[in-house]
Design an enzyme around this catalytic site. Sequence first.
Site, PDB file in Angstrom:
ATOM      1  N   ASP A  22       0.844  -1.195   0.000  1.00 48.46           N
ATOM      2  CA  ASP A  22       0.000   0.000   0.000  1.00 48.46           C
ATOM      3  C   ASP A  22       0.882   1.248   0.000  1.00 48.46           C
ATOM      4  O   ASP A  22       1.507   1.564   1.006  1.00 48.46           O
ATOM      5  CB  ASP A  22      -0.886  -0.049   1.265  1.00 48.46           C
ATOM      6  CG  ASP A  22      -1.594   1.261   1.558  1.00 48.46           C
ATOM      7  OD1 ASP A  22      -1.802   2.062   0.617  1.00 48.46           O
ATOM      8  OD2 ASP A  22      -1.965   1.461   2.737  1.00 48.46           O
ATOM      9  N   ASP A  26      -3.996   4.036   2.375  1.00 50.15           N
ATOM     10  CA  ASP A  26      -5.423   3.849   2.697  1.00 50.15           C
ATOM     11  C   ASP A  26      -5.686   2.456   3.274  1.00 50.15           C
ATOM     12  O   ASP A  26      -6.833   2.045   3.415  1.00 50.15           O
ATOM     13  CB  ASP A  26      -6.302   4.102   1.458  1.00 50.15           C
ATOM     14  CG  ASP A  26      -6.008   3.102   0.327  1.00 50.15           C
ATOM     15  OD1 ASP A  26      -5.095   2.254   0.490  1.00 50.15           O
ATOM     16  OD2 ASP A  26      -6.694   3.165  -0.704  1.00 50.15           O
ATOM     17  N   ASP A  30      -1.949  -1.194  -3.715  1.00 50.02           N
ATOM     18  CA  ASP A  30      -2.226  -0.414  -4.927  1.00 50.02           C
ATOM     19  C   ASP A  30      -1.092  -0.601  -5.939  1.00 50.02           C
ATOM     20  O   ASP A  30      -0.073  -1.243  -5.651  1.00 50.02           O
ATOM     21  CB  ASP A  30      -2.445   1.074  -4.582  1.00 50.02           C
ATOM     22  CG  ASP A  30      -1.399   1.588  -3.613  1.00 50.02           C
ATOM     23  OD1 ASP A  30      -0.208   1.315  -3.858  1.00 50.02           O
ATOM     24  OD2 ASP A  30      -1.751   2.234  -2.610  1.00 50.02           O
ATOM     25  N   ASP A 213     -11.103 -15.289 -15.937  1.00 53.53           N
ATOM     26  CA  ASP A 213     -11.885 -15.732 -14.784  1.00 53.53           C
ATOM     27  C   ASP A 213     -13.112 -16.525 -15.255  1.00 53.53           C
ATOM     28  O   ASP A 213     -13.755 -16.151 -16.240  1.00 53.53           O
ATOM     29  CB  ASP A 213     -12.327 -14.485 -14.006  1.00 53.53           C
ATOM     30  CG  ASP A 213     -13.007 -14.824 -12.695  1.00 53.53           C
ATOM     31  OD1 ASP A 213     -12.347 -15.444 -11.847  1.00 53.53           O
ATOM     32  OD2 ASP A 213     -14.192 -14.468 -12.511  1.00 53.53           O
ATOM     33  N   GLU A 268      -9.141 -19.951 -16.288  1.00 51.13           N
ATOM     34  CA  GLU A 268      -9.545 -20.635 -15.052  1.00 51.13           C
ATOM     35  C   GLU A 268     -10.688 -21.565 -15.450  1.00 51.13           C
ATOM     36  O   GLU A 268     -11.832 -21.138 -15.590  1.00 51.13           O
ATOM     37  CB  GLU A 268     -10.013 -19.629 -13.998  1.00 51.13           C
ATOM     38  CG  GLU A 268     -10.303 -20.301 -12.673  1.00 51.13           C
ATOM     39  CD  GLU A 268     -11.456 -19.674 -11.887  1.00 51.13           C
ATOM     40  OE1 GLU A 268     -11.608 -20.013 -10.707  1.00 51.13           O
ATOM     41  OE2 GLU A 268     -12.223 -18.871 -12.441  1.00 51.13           O
TER      42      GLU A 268
HETATM   43  C1  NOJ Z   1     -12.618 -17.078  -9.522  1.00 46.37           C
HETATM   44  C2  NOJ Z   1     -11.830 -16.075  -8.753  1.00 46.37           C
HETATM   45  O1  NOJ Z   1     -10.519 -16.553  -8.576  1.00 46.37           O
HETATM   46  C3  NOJ Z   1     -12.561 -15.869  -7.445  1.00 46.37           C
HETATM   47  O2  NOJ Z   1     -11.801 -15.119  -6.536  1.00 46.37           O
HETATM   48  C4  NOJ Z   1     -13.884 -15.223  -7.749  1.00 46.37           C
HETATM   49  O3  NOJ Z   1     -14.639 -15.112  -6.551  1.00 46.37           O
HETATM   50  C5  NOJ Z   1     -14.701 -16.041  -8.754  1.00 46.37           C
HETATM   51  N1  NOJ Z   1     -13.904 -16.513  -9.848  1.00 46.37           N
HETATM   52  C6  NOJ Z   1     -15.836 -15.225  -9.321  1.00 46.37           C
HETATM   53  O4  NOJ Z   1     -15.350 -14.216 -10.153  1.00 46.37           O
END
Ligand code: NOJ
Length: 530
Positions: A22, A26, A30, A213, A268
């Site tokens: 940080d 805050d 960041d 994601d 993922e």
């Molecule tokens: C996978 C991400 O790694 C996780 O942190 C997130 O909560 C879910 N996808 C939903 O976006």
Amino acid sequence: MTRIPWWRNAVVYEIYVRSFADADGDGEGDLQGIRSRLGHLRDLGVDALWLTPFYRSPLADGGYDVADYRDVDPRFGTLDDFDALVADVHAHGLRLIVDIVPNHSSDRHPWFQEALAAPPGSPERARYIFRPGRPGERPGEEEPPNDWPSAFGGPAWTRVDDGADGAGGGEWYLHLYAREQPDFNWRNPEVHREFEDILRFWLDRGVDGFRIDVAAGLFKDESFCDLAGRDRRVSNGPIYSRPEVHEVYRRWRQILDGYDGDRMAIGEVWTDGPEDLALYLRPDELHQVFQFDLQLAPWSASAFRDVIDAAMKAVAPTGAAPTWVLSSHDSIRHLTRYEHPAGIPGTERARAKAALLLLLSLPGSAYLYQGEELGLPEVTDLPDEARQDPIFERTGGELAGRDGCRVPLPWSGEAEPFGFSPGGVRPWLPMPPEWAPMTVEAQASDPSSMLSWYREALALRRRLADDLPEDLEWLDSPGGTLYFRRGPLTCALNCGDNPVRLPSGTPLLTSIPLYGDLLPGNTAAWLRTP
Ligand code: NOJ
């Protein structure tokens, strides 16, 4: 000699931006904080950084709820800070991967706000997934459109608030995660165009790749049929890994290939079989997918061997390189997972050191999670009021959620905030006082520290990399051990508690000093083999 693209055997370090460093005081990490700590990452010896989402967001799910995909959240900095970070990362000889969140946005995203204000059937609602509910058991009652659960607990549908004017139209919207994360409708070409444009926006700013994601989730079965007891993650079921998703990644691959410098994408992807996983890795699709098997395996040589074989076999037909991971911002830190069932103190640390040698000697790329290089454990005693993961709230506290692995990193000093924030600032999650000996500062000059171990192992991997074939050969392994060879390197891992005889070779690196030619329990060694 054929040129090997950088990501094929890279060591990638995951930065959970909110908890790394940080700079502006805050209490939250960041981009400037990351810039100020790049020296740590260069000295550690990783090849690339993966940043979790830093986009404008109300942080209902730690930033995986994006309100503006083309801007930096003010808590994390500005676009100028981002540009400066890209330049600095590259100047340090590192690559930068950013997260992209295409399955859902934040409910604060302007598109979703417009959708709420527009009537059913409107083009604004067609960017998300709105459906009428089903009649409930009693007259006048209504139930969600189907039985899909949210990954965070409760149903995956929320009824739109009709308000006094009845403008909601009685529809429900889909959210596979928190109710603040409405799912996009990928059957709408506008959504495709938007994300292609977002990809270009960040590629033009110099990113080297994307971590996608919920990559398998974009398309849902149009019938929205019930799961009816099936696992929600089942491949080609109603929710995940529908065939249509592959066209998206083919298109994205063309976009990435249109840029110079080996830009890549890693998905993922949670799948229930190697065949499904291989589809994502076809040569015109994603470069990599996360293979979570090692992270899910218990401390057991046979379990490790099974998941390694399965992971290698799964990617073999595709020609892609496997990926390995022990911890992430979504899982319990592996140091804690590796505690001895009989509570023998120190075992978890010995195992974490040994696991690093396993991870780094496997073919393919390794993804590290910030703090594992410091030997950080999961923080299990966070006060309830400090917890922020929606899983904790949505399950009524039944599940602790993922905050315990997201506690800010300790950099220096004797007390909170341990150099994470400027002195006197309270970090967004409390940091355990026991972390004083675990700061980067405390470990950097101690040759017996976890940090020194990570540096040494990473440096040696880098020196050996060019001589290692992309495959491995299992060697005769006594019970409880895992011995394998990659060209001149032999890796020996003893998961048992008792010493075993080492395989032949000259020891290069051992996680605990050897007793003659014996490898102690919960230990690994690298040996040079002629
Ligand atoms: C996978 C991400 O790694 C996780 O942190 C997130 O909560 C879910 N996808 C939903 O976006």
